[in-house]
Design a protein around this motif. Structure first.
Motif, PDB file in Angstrom:
ATOM      1  N   CYS A 218       0.829  -1.215   0.000  1.00 22.89           N
ATOM      2  CA  CYS A 218       0.000   0.000   0.000  1.00 22.89           C
ATOM      3  C   CYS A 218       0.853   1.249   0.000  1.00 22.89           C
ATOM      4  O   CYS A 218       1.991   1.245   0.456  1.00 22.89           O
ATOM      5  CB  CYS A 218      -0.915   0.023   1.227  1.00 22.89           C
ATOM      6  N   VAL A 219       0.245   2.311  -0.530  1.00 23.75           N
ATOM      7  CA  VAL A 219       0.776   3.663  -0.334  1.00 23.75           C
ATOM      8  C   VAL A 219      -0.090   4.272   0.752  1.00 23.75           C
ATOM      9  O   VAL A 219      -1.320   4.278   0.637  1.00 23.75           O
ATOM     10  CB  VAL A 219       0.678   4.502  -1.620  1.00 23.75           C
ATOM     11  N   LEU A 220       0.546   4.729   1.822  1.00 21.20           N
ATOM     12  CA  LEU A 220      -0.185   5.415   2.896  1.00 21.20           C
ATOM     13  C   LEU A 220       0.156   6.885   2.785  1.00 21.20           C
ATOM     14  O   LEU A 220       1.336   7.255   2.896  1.00 21.20           O
ATOM     15  CB  LEU A 220       0.247   4.849   4.254  1.00 21.20           C
ATOM     16  N   THR A 245      -0.651   3.211  -8.652  1.00 20.52           N
ATOM     17  CA  THR A 245      -1.036   2.184  -7.672  1.00 20.52           C
ATOM     18  C   THR A 245      -1.953   1.159  -8.333  1.00 20.52           C
ATOM     19  O   THR A 245      -1.813  -0.038  -8.111  1.00 20.52           O
ATOM     20  CB  THR A 245      -1.721   2.814  -6.441  1.00 20.52           C
ATOM     21  N   ARG A 246      -2.876   1.638  -9.171  1.00 23.72           N
ATOM     22  CA  ARG A 246      -3.786   0.692  -9.859  1.00 23.72           C
ATOM     23  C   ARG A 246      -2.992  -0.236 -10.758  1.00 23.72           C
ATOM     24  O   ARG A 246      -3.217  -1.448 -10.766  1.00 23.72           O
ATOM     25  CB  ARG A 246      -4.802   1.456 -10.708  1.00 23.72           C
ATOM     26  N   ALA A 247      -2.065   0.363 -11.507  1.00 23.22           N
ATOM     27  CA  ALA A 247      -1.305  -0.436 -12.474  1.00 23.22           C
ATOM     28  C   ALA A 247      -0.512  -1.540 -11.785  1.00 23.22           C
ATOM     29  O   ALA A 247      -0.274  -2.602 -12.373  1.00 23.22           O
ATOM     30  CB  ALA A 247      -0.365   0.473 -13.268  1.00 23.22           C
ATOM     31  N   SER A 248      -0.117  -1.307 -10.544  1.00 23.25           N
ATOM     32  CA  SER A 248       0.694  -2.338  -9.869  1.00 23.25           C
ATOM     33  C   SER A 248      -0.084  -3.060  -8.775  1.00 23.25           C
ATOM     34  O   SER A 248       0.521  -3.759  -7.949  1.00 23.25           O
ATOM     35  CB  SER A 248       1.971  -1.703  -9.299  1.00 23.25           C
ATOM     36  N   GLY A 249      -1.404  -2.901  -8.758  1.00 25.04           N
ATOM     37  CA  GLY A 249      -2.234  -3.631  -7.799  1.00 25.04           C
ATOM     38  C   GLY A 249      -1.962  -3.263  -6.355  1.00 25.04           C
ATOM     39  O   GLY A 249      -2.108  -4.086  -5.453  1.00 25.04           O
ATOM     40  N   VAL A 250      -1.556  -2.011  -6.132  1.00 24.11           N
ATOM     41  CA  VAL A 250      -1.207  -1.540  -4.786  1.00 24.11           C
ATOM     42  C   VAL A 250      -2.388  -0.758  -4.197  1.00 24.11           C
ATOM     43  O   VAL A 250      -3.027   0.023  -4.905  1.00 24.11           O
ATOM     44  CB  VAL A 250       0.062  -0.657  -4.866  1.00 24.11           C
ATOM     45  N   MET A 251      -2.673  -1.002  -2.916  1.00 25.49           N
ATOM     46  CA  MET A 251      -3.778  -0.294  -2.258  1.00 25.49           C
ATOM     47  C   MET A 251      -3.372   1.151  -1.969  1.00 25.49           C
ATOM     48  O   MET A 251      -2.252   1.406  -1.500  1.00 25.49           O
ATOM     49  CB  MET A 251      -4.126  -0.962  -0.922  1.00 25.49           C
ATOM     50  N   LEU A 252      -4.291   2.081  -2.212  1.00 25.45           N
ATOM     51  CA  LEU A 252      -4.058   3.484  -1.864  1.00 25.45           C
ATOM     52  C   LEU A 252      -4.863   3.804  -0.609  1.00 25.45           C
ATOM     53  O   LEU A 252      -6.102   3.745  -0.620  1.00 25.45           O
ATOM     54  CB  LEU A 252      -4.477   4.400  -3.019  1.00 25.45           C
ATOM     55  N   ILE A 253      -4.142   4.109   0.468  1.00 23.72           N
ATOM     56  CA  ILE A 253      -4.792   4.459   1.745  1.00 23.72           C
ATOM     57  C   ILE A 253      -4.628   5.970   1.962  1.00 23.72           C
ATOM     58  O   ILE A 253      -3.503   6.468   1.983  1.00 23.72           O
ATOM     59  CB  ILE A 253      -4.139   3.738   2.944  1.00 23.72           C
ATOM     60  N   ILE A 254      -5.745   6.655   2.107  1.00 21.78           N
ATOM     61  CA  ILE A 254      -5.679   8.095   2.392  1.00 21.78           C
ATOM     62  C   ILE A 254      -5.974   8.314   3.873  1.00 21.78           C
ATOM     63  O   ILE A 254      -7.021   7.910   4.379  1.00 21.78           O
ATOM     64  CB  ILE A 254      -6.675   8.880   1.518  1.00 21.78           C
ATOM     65  N   ASP A 255      -5.025   8.943   4.536  1.00 23.59           N
ATOM     66  CA  ASP A 255      -5.122   9.241   5.966  1.00 23.59           C
ATOM     67  C   ASP A 255      -5.671  10.662   6.116  1.00 23.59           C
ATOM     68  O   ASP A 255      -4.996  11.636   5.790  1.00 23.59           O
ATOM     69  CB  ASP A 255      -3.723   9.121   6.569  1.00 23.59           C
ATOM     70  N   GLY A 267      -9.847  15.753   2.606  1.00 27.77           N
ATOM     71  CA  GLY A 267      -8.996  15.949   1.435  1.00 27.77           C
ATOM     72  C   GLY A 267      -9.452  15.106   0.254  1.00 27.77           C
ATOM     73  O   GLY A 267      -9.199  15.453  -0.901  1.00 27.77           O
ATOM     74  N   VAL A 268     -10.128  13.987   0.547  1.00 27.64           N
ATOM     75  CA  VAL A 268     -10.621  13.133  -0.538  1.00 27.64           C
ATOM     76  C   VAL A 268     -11.587  13.916  -1.424  1.00 27.64           C
ATOM     77  O   VAL A 268     -11.493  13.886  -2.653  1.00 27.64           O
ATOM     78  CB  VAL A 268     -11.282  11.853   0.047  1.00 27.64           C
ATOM     79  N   ALA A 269     -12.503  14.641  -0.797  1.00 27.48           N
ATOM     80  CA  ALA A 269     -13.444  15.456  -1.574  1.00 27.48           C
ATOM     81  C   ALA A 269     -12.740  16.672  -2.176  1.00 27.48           C
ATOM     82  O   ALA A 269     -12.958  17.021  -3.342  1.00 27.48           O
ATOM     83  CB  ALA A 269     -14.599  15.897  -0.676  1.00 27.48           C
ATOM     84  N   GLU A 270     -11.879  17.294  -1.393  1.00 21.76           N
ATOM     85  CA  GLU A 270     -11.193  18.516  -1.840  1.00 21.76           C
ATOM     86  C   GLU A 270     -10.402  18.265  -3.136  1.00 21.76           C
ATOM     87  O   GLU A 270     -10.416  19.074  -4.047  1.00 21.76           O
ATOM     88  CB  GLU A 270     -10.253  18.988  -0.719  1.00 21.76           C
ATOM     89  N   TYR A 271      -9.713  17.120  -3.177  1.00 23.31           N
ATOM     90  CA  TYR A 271      -8.865  16.835  -4.343  1.00 23.31           C
ATOM     91  C   TYR A 271      -9.478  15.803  -5.289  1.00 23.31           C
ATOM     92  O   TYR A 271      -8.817  15.372  -6.248  1.00 23.31           O
ATOM     93  CB  TYR A 271      -7.478  16.359  -3.878  1.00 23.31           C
ATOM     94  N   GLY A 272     -10.704  15.390  -5.021  1.00 27.46           N
ATOM     95  CA  GLY A 272     -11.370  14.423  -5.902  1.00 27.46           C
ATOM     96  C   GLY A 272     -10.654  13.089  -5.970  1.00 27.46           C
ATOM     97  O   GLY A 272     -10.458  12.533  -7.045  1.00 27.46           O
ATOM     98  N   LEU A 273     -10.256  12.550  -4.818  1.00 24.48           N
ATOM     99  CA  LEU A 273      -9.469  11.306  -4.787  1.00 24.48           C
ATOM    100  C   LEU A 273     -10.384  10.080  -4.790  1.00 24.48           C
ATOM    101  O   LEU A 273     -11.560  10.169  -4.442  1.00 24.48           O
ATOM    102  CB  LEU A 273      -8.563  11.291  -3.546  1.00 24.48           C
ATOM    103  N   ASP A 274      -9.799   8.956  -5.165  1.00 25.34           N
ATOM    104  CA  ASP A 274     -10.569   7.712  -5.258  1.00 25.34           C
ATOM    105  C   ASP A 274      -9.772   6.578  -4.613  1.00 25.34           C
ATOM    106  O   ASP A 274      -9.314   5.659  -5.288  1.00 25.34           O
ATOM    107  CB  ASP A 274     -10.842   7.420  -6.747  1.00 25.34           C
ATOM    108  N   PRO A 275      -9.593   6.641  -3.287  1.00 29.40           N
ATOM    109  CA  PRO A 275      -8.724   5.656  -2.622  1.00 29.40           C
ATOM    110  C   PRO A 275      -9.403   4.304  -2.431  1.00 29.40           C
ATOM    111  O   PRO A 275     -10.628   4.192  -2.517  1.00 29.40           O
ATOM    112  CB  PRO A 275      -8.451   6.306  -1.260  1.00 29.40           C
ATOM    113  N   ASP A 276      -8.589   3.295  -2.121  1.00 28.77           N
ATOM    114  CA  ASP A 276      -9.132   1.982  -1.754  1.00 28.77           C
ATOM    115  C   ASP A 276      -9.561   1.979  -0.296  1.00 28.77           C
ATOM    116  O   ASP A 276     -10.499   1.276   0.067  1.00 28.77           O
ATOM    117  CB  ASP A 276      -8.065   0.894  -1.969  1.00 28.77           C
TER     118      ASP A 276
END
Ligand SMILES: Cc1ncc(COP(=O)(O)O)c(C=O)c1O
Length: 457
Positions: A218-220, A245-255, A267-276
């Motif tokens: 994962c990327v934290l 992260t998608r290309a390498s099957g790695v989980m994206l964790i947003i703290d 920040g997920v809404a602020e930057y339009g993120l799509d974490p796992d």
């Protein structure tokens, strides 16, 4: 540009320390007594690391203000390092807690508050599955474990300058591009070099190279770095991070522990993120020890399959009190009545007032300092520019100036943070509170530059 005279700085610091000692006799006496039973006089070691010669002992707090045992009132811009981001004892949370406390606080079984909270979190953050922990640290710990189950890999990829709590896997930094364990991490059980990789924020080529090793689960990461001064994502960085992260099957964790300051959806809404996965601790229960973590449907399926394959109790995640009823009541009240659009509108408006005021003062004195803001969080730096990563952000660090800054404010009834130069604005922080902060900032700039300052305490 005015030069900062280091001798003047240390004279100011001594004067402020003396003043603090003279005016905080009750805190000092309690600190001495506490040494008889609390190791080093405090419940946790870092409480002695405030800028003051000894810690304040707190009587209580409401909204944006706290009182110490000497009868001083402080405007609180620390807000328990985001733990009390929505002000001290928000009334809906205090009432919900009182009601719940009278009728059982922990059962090791679900109740209707838990369902309500799960639905509210899904509506707010988009992820379909939610679970609970007692701290942001633990939420991150469990999210990493989930990522390991899903991917069958072990390592965590981190960004230099990050802080995600007291996890051995995350307490590291880059030195000339090489990851080093944080020497202040007490008793790590395993070398961070065996569990983690670390690159600079905004460096997508370095991310891709680290992921290419094939061992990252994962990327934290935070949406913007908040623990080394504010470092914002550059245009396209998050999109590239998600693609890699998608290309390498790695989980994206947003703290979201700190970036929840950005708005009701963090920040997920602020930057339009799509974490796992998303983790959120600190203020989510209005000041009660609780944290939440959520994950996608795909992650949920993998975890279900893993759980279904077990022939014993699941362990290594959560504990007796995780998901307790008191925490559920507090989170429910916070989500429904405290973390509202209206609250964030106020927080952001007042934080802008602070930011604009401070920027004007800095410019007025011709100082090389700068100020940045993410929603309700305003950070000051002793340098300028817009850092792309922690190395750049920390290049202007000045621990002595930091110490004086925080103590100077404390002696004038304003509480700033222990760890970094940040002001947090709550729904209860008034325009008058902001103006007082900015007046003290002006006095501080005057004192440090020595232009006209005569009030050496
Ligand atoms: C981004 C981030 N995540 C997690 C944590 C850990 O929070 P806690 O100490 O409440 O577990 C922190 C603490 O400052 C943080 O800044």
């Amino acid at each position: 540009m005015p030069q900062i005279d280091r001798r003047r700085l240390s004279a100011l610091l001594t004067a402020e320390q003396d003043h603090f000692t003279e005016t905080h006799g009750a805190s000092r006496a309690l600190f001495e007594r506490a040494k008889g039973s609390l190791h080093r006089g405090v419940p946790m070691p870092w409480m002695t690391q405030w800028a003051s010669p000894f810690p304040l002992f707190i009587e209580g707090g409401k909204g944006a203000h706290v009182r110490d045992v000497d009868g001083h009132d402080y405007i609180d811009f620390n807000l328990a390092d985001t733990g009390a981001l929505f002000g001290h004892s928000p009334t809906p949370v205090a009432e919900a807690l009182a009601e719940r406390a009278a009728d059982g606080m922990t059962f090791m079984l679900p109740n209707q508050d838990a369902i309500h909270v799960g639905e509210a979190l899904t509506a707010r953050f988009g992820l379909p599955h939610w679970q609970f922990a007692l701290s942001a640290t633990d939420a991150n710990r469990f999210a990493i474990k989930i990522a390991r189950v899903v991917t069958g890999r072990r390592r965590v990829l981190l960004f230099n300058g990050c802080y995600h709590g007291g996890l051995d896997e995350t307490l590291a930094h880059l030195e000339n591009g090489v990851m080093r364990a944080d020497p202040a991490n007490m008793g790590p059980g395993i070398e961070v070099a065996e569990t983690s990789r670390m690159v600079e924020f905004n460096d997508i080529a370095a991310v891709e190279a680290a992921l290419a090793e094939g061992d990252v689960a994962c990327v934290l990461c935070e949406p913007a770095l908040t623990n080394c001064g504010l470092v914002f994502p550059r245009e396209g960085f998050h999109e590239a991070l998600r693609a890699a992260t998608r290309a390498s099957g790695v989980m994206l964790i947003i703290d979201e522990a700190h970036s929840i300051c950005a708005g009701p959806g963090g920040g997920v809404a602020e930057y339009g993120l799509d974490p796992d996965l998303i983790t959120l601790g600190k203020p989510v229960a209005g000041g009660v020890a609780a944290a939440v973590y959520g994950y996608s449907a795909a992650v949920g399926e993998r975890i279900t399959a893993w759980l279904d394959g077990l022939d014993s109790f699941v362990t290594g995640i959560g504990g007796t009190l995780s998901g307790n009823a008191l925490a559920m009541a507090a989170i429910r009240a916070t989500l429904d009545h405290v973390m509202t659009e209206a609250a964030y509108d106020h927080m952001t408006t007042q934080a802008m007032r602070l930011e604009v005021g401070v920027a004007e003062i800095i410019a007025g004195y011709g100082l090389p300092w700068s100020v940045a803001r993410l929603g309700a969080r305003v950070e000051y730096r002793w340098g300028g520019g817009e850092p792309a990563n922690a190395t750049e952000a920390l290049s202007d660090a000045d621990p002595e100036l930091d110490r004086l800054f925080r103590l100077f404010f404390l002696n004038r009834g304003i509480m700033l943070t222990i760890f970094y130069n940040v002001a947090l604005v709550s729904p209860a922080t008034s325009a008058a509170d902001i103006d007082r902060h900015n007046a003290v900032f002006d006095e501080f700039a005057d004192a440090v530059t020595g232009l006209s300052y005569t009030n050496l305490r």
